[in-house]
Design an enzyme around this catalytic site. Structure first.
Site, mmCIF file in Angstrom:
data_model
loop_
_atom_site.group_PDB
_atom_site.id
_atom_site.type_symbol
_atom_site.label_atom_id
_atom_site.label_comp_id
_atom_site.label_asym_id
_atom_site.label_seq_id
_atom_site.Cartn_x
_atom_site.Cartn_y
_atom_site.Cartn_z
ATOM 1 N N ARG A 109 7.768 26.229 15.148
ATOM 2 C CA ARG A 109 6.474 26.859 15.422
ATOM 3 C C ARG A 109 6.554 28.392 15.362
ATOM 4 N NH1 ARG A 109 3.192 27.350 20.785
ATOM 5 N NH2 ARG A 109 1.042 27.308 20.042
ATOM 6 N N HIS A 163 3.903 30.864 13.438
ATOM 7 C CA HIS A 163 3.152 31.941 14.088
ATOM 8 C C HIS A 163 3.573 33.320 13.582
ATOM 9 C CE1 HIS A 163 1.327 29.674 17.769
ATOM 10 N NE2 HIS A 163 1.240 28.979 16.667
ATOM 11 N N ASN A 184 0.039 32.411 21.761
ATOM 12 C CA ASN A 184 1.457 32.562 22.111
ATOM 13 C C ASN A 184 1.754 32.615 23.601
ATOM 14 O OD1 ASN A 184 2.125 32.605 19.413
ATOM 15 N ND2 ASN A 184 2.203 34.837 19.260
ATOM 16 N N HIS A 227 3.595 18.430 14.199
ATOM 17 C CA HIS A 227 3.309 17.906 15.533
ATOM 18 C C HIS A 227 3.899 16.512 15.732
ATOM 19 C CE1 HIS A 227 -0.275 20.924 16.097
ATOM 20 N NE2 HIS A 227 0.893 21.513 16.015
#
Ligand code: HEM
Ligand SMILES: *[C@@H]1O[C@H](CO)[C@@H](O)[C@H](O)[C@H]1NC(C)=O
Ligand SMILES: *[C@@H]1O[C@H](CO)[C@@H](O)[C@H](O)[C@H]1NC(C)=O
Length: 334
Positions: A68, A72, A100, A199
């Site tokens: 992740r 990001h 975040n 996910h």
């Protein structure tokens, strides 16, 4: 004789100069390549792999967190290590953005990798590349596909809190908004569905999906696209109020295994986030992709690797722009 030699020399300089220029100044991602550190830091990839393996052995979730982190990083002005910067005189950290805050993790692992690599080859390997490699190694360790990571990114000298807030999709965004945010990054609906397959590992907090359990409609009703018994079990640890930070598996079937069970869950109305479930309720094209991945794990893994390379190539800093940070948390000179 000497004159014509000089002429030839001049001609070849003119002929080759533009090549050098476009090579150095390119910023469109075409010049990242897997062998970038083969001579300058041959052990770089091995160091990343061994430290990630150690971290994931300590805590399986770390694989998800590092994957992740790359996402990001890439969605905010490209994969440039901006997410790693702490606040300082001229920088407001992205770590405190809505997506975040109390959520993004893995920085200590990146620090450990960086300091090991700095000892081996100082000022050579970028923090942005370390994050990209760690995301790949994490995927492999969780049972997912392997791909050669194009490297050669350089690190940013700034961060963008507003970029982090605005460009990264939120779990309560509509399907259209999420797709628009992907398209802004030159990623399409195939990339969106495949990358959402991330996910299949990792956790989410109660606060990211509570609305679905109690008041999806604004009329005090649960999300009708959420399986009722699954919703009931989620409510036990995600009350109407309180417990915001309580953790849930994004894929309750095999939470640490990188496989296609995430897609099977979606077809059973057991996606955890609203942004997961809309892939089958709001778009016929996305739904068909979900169905294909749900029955064909290999197909999912293959497309996931392709889309990760595409995401990893988002506007890298190359040439003489940016820098190779010595410490991933701060720029070299400020
Ligand atoms: C499509 C839009 C997406 C949305 C709205 C979204 C949203 C979220 C949210 C809300 C969480 C839980 C965070 C928390 O509660 O702390 C999460 C976790 C996670 N996301 Fe996404 N995500 C999206 C796409 C992606 C993509 C493209 C990737 C990777 C390529 C990814 C990888 C992950 C991983 C691995 C986790 C678990 C992290 C951990 O356990 O530390 N997500 N995501
Ligand atoms: C999404 O959730 C955030 C944070 O809880 C909230 O501020 C925002 O209004 C929500 N947006 C939508 C479209 O529901
Ligand atoms: C549900 O949400 C609506 C709109 O945000 C709000 O007016 C209402 O009070 C909420 N109902 C419950 C039961 O929480």
């Amino acid at each position: 004789m000497a004159k014509s030699l000089l002429f030839l020399l001049a001609l070849s300089f003119i002929a080759f100069a533009p090549l050098c220029f476009c090579y150095n100044n390119n910023n469109h991602g075409g010049y990242l390549y897997p062998q970038f550190y083969d001579h300058s830091c041959p052990k770089a990839q091995q160091i990343v792999q061994s430290i990630v393996a150690k971290a994931v052995a300590r805590e399986a979730r770390m694989a998800a967190s590092l994957l992740r982190l790359h996402f990001h990083d890439c969605f905010v002005k490209g994969c440039d290590g901006s997410i790693l910067l702490d606040s300082s005189k001229n920088i407001i950290t992205e770590k405190r953005s809505n997506p975040n805050l109390n959520s993004i993790r893995g920085f200590e692992v990146i620090d450990e990798i960086k300091s090991a690599i700095e000892k081996e080859c100082p000022s050579t390997v970028s923090c942005a590349d370390i994050v990209a490699l760690a995301a790949r190694d994490s995927t492999v360790l969780a049972g997912g596909p392997h791909w050669e990571v194009p490297v050669g990114r350089r690190d940013s000298r700034g961060a963008s809190l507003s970029g982090s807030n605005n460009e990264i999709p939120a779990p309560n965004n509509t399907f259209q908004t999420i797709l628009t945010k992907f398209k802004r990054q030159k990623l399409n609906i195939v990339d969106l569905v495949a990358l959402s397959g991330s996910h299949t590992i990792g956790n989410a907090r109660c606060t990211t999906f509570r609305q679905r359990l109690y008041n999806q409609t604004g009329r005090g009703l649960a999300d009708f696209t959420l399986d009722q018994s699954y919703a009931a079990s989620l409510r036990k640890n995600c009350p109407r109020s309180g417990g915001d930070q309580n953790l849930f598996f994004l894929d309750f079937v095999s939470p640490t295994k990188f496989d296609n069970s995430y897609f099977k869950n979606l077809l059973a109305n057991k996606g955890l986030l609203n942004s997961d479930q809309v892939l089958v309720t709001k778009s016929e094209v996305a739904k068909q992709l979900v169905q294909q991945y749900a029955v064909n794990n290999e197909l999912f893994l293959e497309q996931f690797a392709k889309s990760m390379i595409k995401m990893g190539n988002l506007s890298p800093i190359t040439g003489s722009r940016g820098e190779i940070r010595k410490n991933c948390r701060k720029v070299n000179y400020s």
